[in-house]
Write a protein that holds these residues in place. Structure first.
Motif, short mmCIF file in Angstrom:
data_model
loop_
_atom_site.label_atom_id
_atom_site.label_comp_id
_atom_site.label_asym_id
_atom_site.label_seq_id
_atom_site.Cartn_x
_atom_site.Cartn_y
_atom_site.Cartn_z
N SER A 138 0.81 -1.21 0.00
CA SER A 138 0.00 0.00 0.00
C SER A 138 0.85 1.27 0.00
O SER A 138 0.42 2.30 0.48
N ALA A 189 -10.20 3.70 -8.00
CA ALA A 189 -9.27 2.59 -8.20
C ALA A 189 -9.51 1.94 -9.56
O ALA A 189 -10.65 1.81 -10.01
N GLN A 190 -8.42 1.58 -10.22
CA GLN A 190 -8.51 0.96 -11.54
C GLN A 190 -7.61 -0.27 -11.59
O GLN A 190 -6.54 -0.30 -10.99
N ARG A 191 -8.05 -1.26 -12.33
CA ARG A 191 -7.22 -2.41 -12.63
C ARG A 191 -6.42 -2.13 -13.89
O ARG A 191 -6.91 -1.45 -14.80
N GLY A 215 -2.42 -5.40 -11.93
CA GLY A 215 -2.23 -4.50 -10.80
C GLY A 215 -3.43 -3.63 -10.52
O GLY A 215 -4.47 -3.72 -11.20
N LYS A 216 -3.26 -2.78 -9.52
CA LYS A 216 -4.32 -1.85 -9.14
C LYS A 216 -3.68 -0.50 -8.84
O LYS A 216 -2.65 -0.42 -8.18
N ILE A 217 -4.28 0.57 -9.36
CA ILE A 217 -3.83 1.92 -9.08
C ILE A 217 -4.98 2.70 -8.46
O ILE A 217 -6.15 2.44 -8.74
N ALA A 218 -4.65 3.65 -7.64
CA ALA A 218 -5.64 4.50 -6.99
C ALA A 218 -4.93 5.77 -6.54
O ALA A 218 -3.72 5.92 -6.72
N MET A 232 0.24 2.17 -6.41
CA MET A 232 0.27 1.12 -7.43
C MET A 232 0.81 -0.15 -6.80
O MET A 232 1.81 -0.12 -6.08
N SER A 233 0.15 -1.26 -7.03
CA SER A 233 0.64 -2.57 -6.63
C SER A 233 0.26 -3.57 -7.71
O SER A 233 -0.73 -3.39 -8.41
N TYR A 234 1.08 -4.59 -7.87
CA TYR A 234 0.75 -5.61 -8.86
C TYR A 234 1.42 -6.93 -8.52
O TYR A 234 2.42 -6.98 -7.79
#
Length: 242
Positions: A102, A171-173, A152-155, A124-126
């Motif tokens: 996170s 949040a977006q994939r 991944g996911k960004i927010a 960002m995490s993936y």
């Protein structure tokens, strides 16, 4: 993370078993195994291990928006016939790998999305599947090429000029695809340090998101060989394998 630890110990057990099998002398009449590297065919020798565990601490320098930042990660997988490595990786911004993936980076503006944004905080995490192909190896050096494909996911959140109201970026994939080239130095028989360069793509994202998250990456890796370290306790010849 429980299933990750289970995977870790299972691959460690497989690797330990391979150490015993690899220590057996070759049968008469059977030619030693060979692999291709850039200098030609390389003989692996009678004591090489067909399967090994691949455990890597993966630190990255990159750019998010206009800000240089860090990505931390770990890789866990298997090495096959000395030159093929495949497994899974877990990555997050800055200290995210130690904080539930996170981590975040703060930006003084986000013109790629909206010129009125004067402050933003992005995450960002993936998780990725990776394949690494060793192109050259010797007792002290190794050169390899790696590709990652992940989801991944960004927010994030931001403020606009003239307002202190905090607004949220949904949040977006996204897909993450990166390519890199690394040069490893074998510090000891069970630990290697690698440096390299690469580039990260987010192919399915909008142009604005690509402008923020696509960037060059610089890599620093520490690769640990726990199976080799353990097997050296009863097989001293393990220290001479590379």
């Amino acid at each position: 993370m429980k299933w990750l630890m289970l995977f870790f110990f299972c691959t460690l057990a497989i690797n330990a078993g391979a150490q015993f099998n690899g220590a057996l002398p070759p049968k008469r009449g059977i030619k030693p195994d060979t692999v291709w590297i850039i200098t030609g065919k390389r003989e692996l020798g009678p004591a090489y291990r067909r399967f090994k565990m691949d455990f890597t601490l993966d630190a990255r320098q990159t750019i998010i928006g206009s800000q240089r930042t860090k990505i931390g990660g770990i890789r866990v997988g298997l090495e096959y016939r000395r030159v093929h490595r495949i497994g899974i990786g877990f990555y997050g911004l800055r200290d995210g790998i130690l904080n539930g993936l996170s981590g975040a980076v703060e930006l003084n503006g986000l013109p790629q999305i909206d010129s009125t944004i004067t402050w933003a905080k992005l995450t960002m995490s993936y998780r990725s599947l990776y394949y690494e192909r060793v192109m050259y190896f010797s007792r002290k050096l190794e050169w390899s090429l790696t590709t990652h494909y992940g989801i991944g996911k960004i927010a994030g959140s931001y403020t606009r000029a003239g307002s202190s109201e905090l607004q949220t970026l949904p949040a977006q994939r996204l897909q993450v695809l990166d390519f890199s080239s690394l040069l490893y130095y074998n510090v000891t028989y069970w630990c290697s340090v690698g440096v390299g360069v690469g580039y990260r793509y987010v192919p399915s994202a909008t142009k604005e998101i690509r402008d923020v998250y696509e960037a060059p990456i610089g890599l620093l890796r520490v690769r640990i060989k726990p199976g080799k370290l353990i097997s050296s306790i009863w097989d001293k010849d393990t220290k001479n394998l590379y």
